[in-house]
Design an enzyme around this catalytic site. Sequence first.
Site, PDB file in Angstrom:
ATOM      1  N   MET A   1       1.060  -1.253   0.168  1.00 22.25           N
ATOM      2  CA  MET A   1       0.069  -0.010   0.041  1.00 22.25           C
ATOM      3  C   MET A   1       0.919   1.300  -0.024  1.00 22.25           C
ATOM      4  SD  MET A   1      -3.192   0.963   2.713  1.00 22.25           S
ATOM      5  CE  MET A   1      -2.083   1.410   3.944  1.00 22.25           C
ATOM      6  N   CYS A   2       0.569   2.190  -0.908  1.00 19.94           N
ATOM      7  CA  CYS A   2       1.223   3.429  -0.979  1.00 19.94           C
ATOM      8  C   CYS A   2       0.394   4.279  -1.202  1.00 19.94           C
ATOM      9  CB  CYS A   2       2.375   3.398  -2.100  1.00 19.94           C
ATOM     10  SG  CYS A   2       3.752   2.005  -2.025  1.00 19.94           S
ATOM     11  N   GLY A   3       0.694   5.939  -1.200  1.00 21.92           N
ATOM     12  CA  GLY A   3       0.030   6.880  -1.376  1.00 21.92           C
ATOM     13  C   GLY A   3       0.421   7.725  -2.343  1.00 21.92           C
TER      14      GLY A   3
END
Length: 295
Positions: A1-3
């Site tokens: 998960m990254c933003g």
Amino acid sequence: MCGIVGLFLKNEELHPKLGDLLTDMLITMTDRGPDSAGIAIYGDDSNKLKMTIQSDTPEETFHGLDSALSLALDGPVSIRVIDTHAVLTLPEGSEAQARAFMAEKGIRVMGAGHSMEIFKEVGLPKDVAARFHVRDMAGSHGIGHTRMATESAVTTLGAHPFSTGDDQCLVHNGSLSNHNQMRRILTEKGFKPQTQNDTEVAACYISSRLAEGANLGQALEGTLDDLDGFFTFVVGTKNGFGVVRDPIACKPAVMAETDDYVAFGSEYRALANLPGIENARVWEPEPATVYFWER
């Protein structure tokens, strides 16, 4: 998960606020990736060749570097040091020679071009942005990323954005399953990834398509046929900003557009404090659909 976040400013009056707006957007995404963070800023074109470099020992590495490089290139060189990074202004046509000089000295090149500057490091978005004074930066558009490492180490070189062509960079949320195969294909084409990060493979792919004559929209469309896996890409070029999601689109994404800007965020909260957001057209990008804007 990254933003991931992106902002393309249509209204020139907002250009002085680009860094400030992007910083707030990226900090909001901190819990999606606390390992490292980075931002690419596209400033108003100065018609001067620039190269962003990085060193873990900046005081030693950057001391006298402009003079030594000026001698090597036989032309004027200036340097602007910002923490572990420095932005060099180079003689036109000297990029290849300058890259060779950096490789010989063991200095990392973050990116080059006439508009783009890239700043990225290990750490939280608020800390990385503060180190490089991103809030004070002006420009027409920019993209940012906060990383939760999965397939490669937590390092400066593993942080996003990745730049593999002049004034080109890419950020990514997802995972590519055919990156090893594509790595071999792209290397044969002269676009060899320098890290084990699958995102750099995607950046090399976009650069290779642009070098072949495709426009940004066509290059992004090609990812849908040639790259396997789950992905949301946000890409920056000198004149443009583009977004594409894979056909399943399991990675979250939201966009907003007003007369003043186009914005992207992994979640709506990244956009919630933008000026005029209450009047924006807000939507979720469709799967396997390319969106891009150019100035």
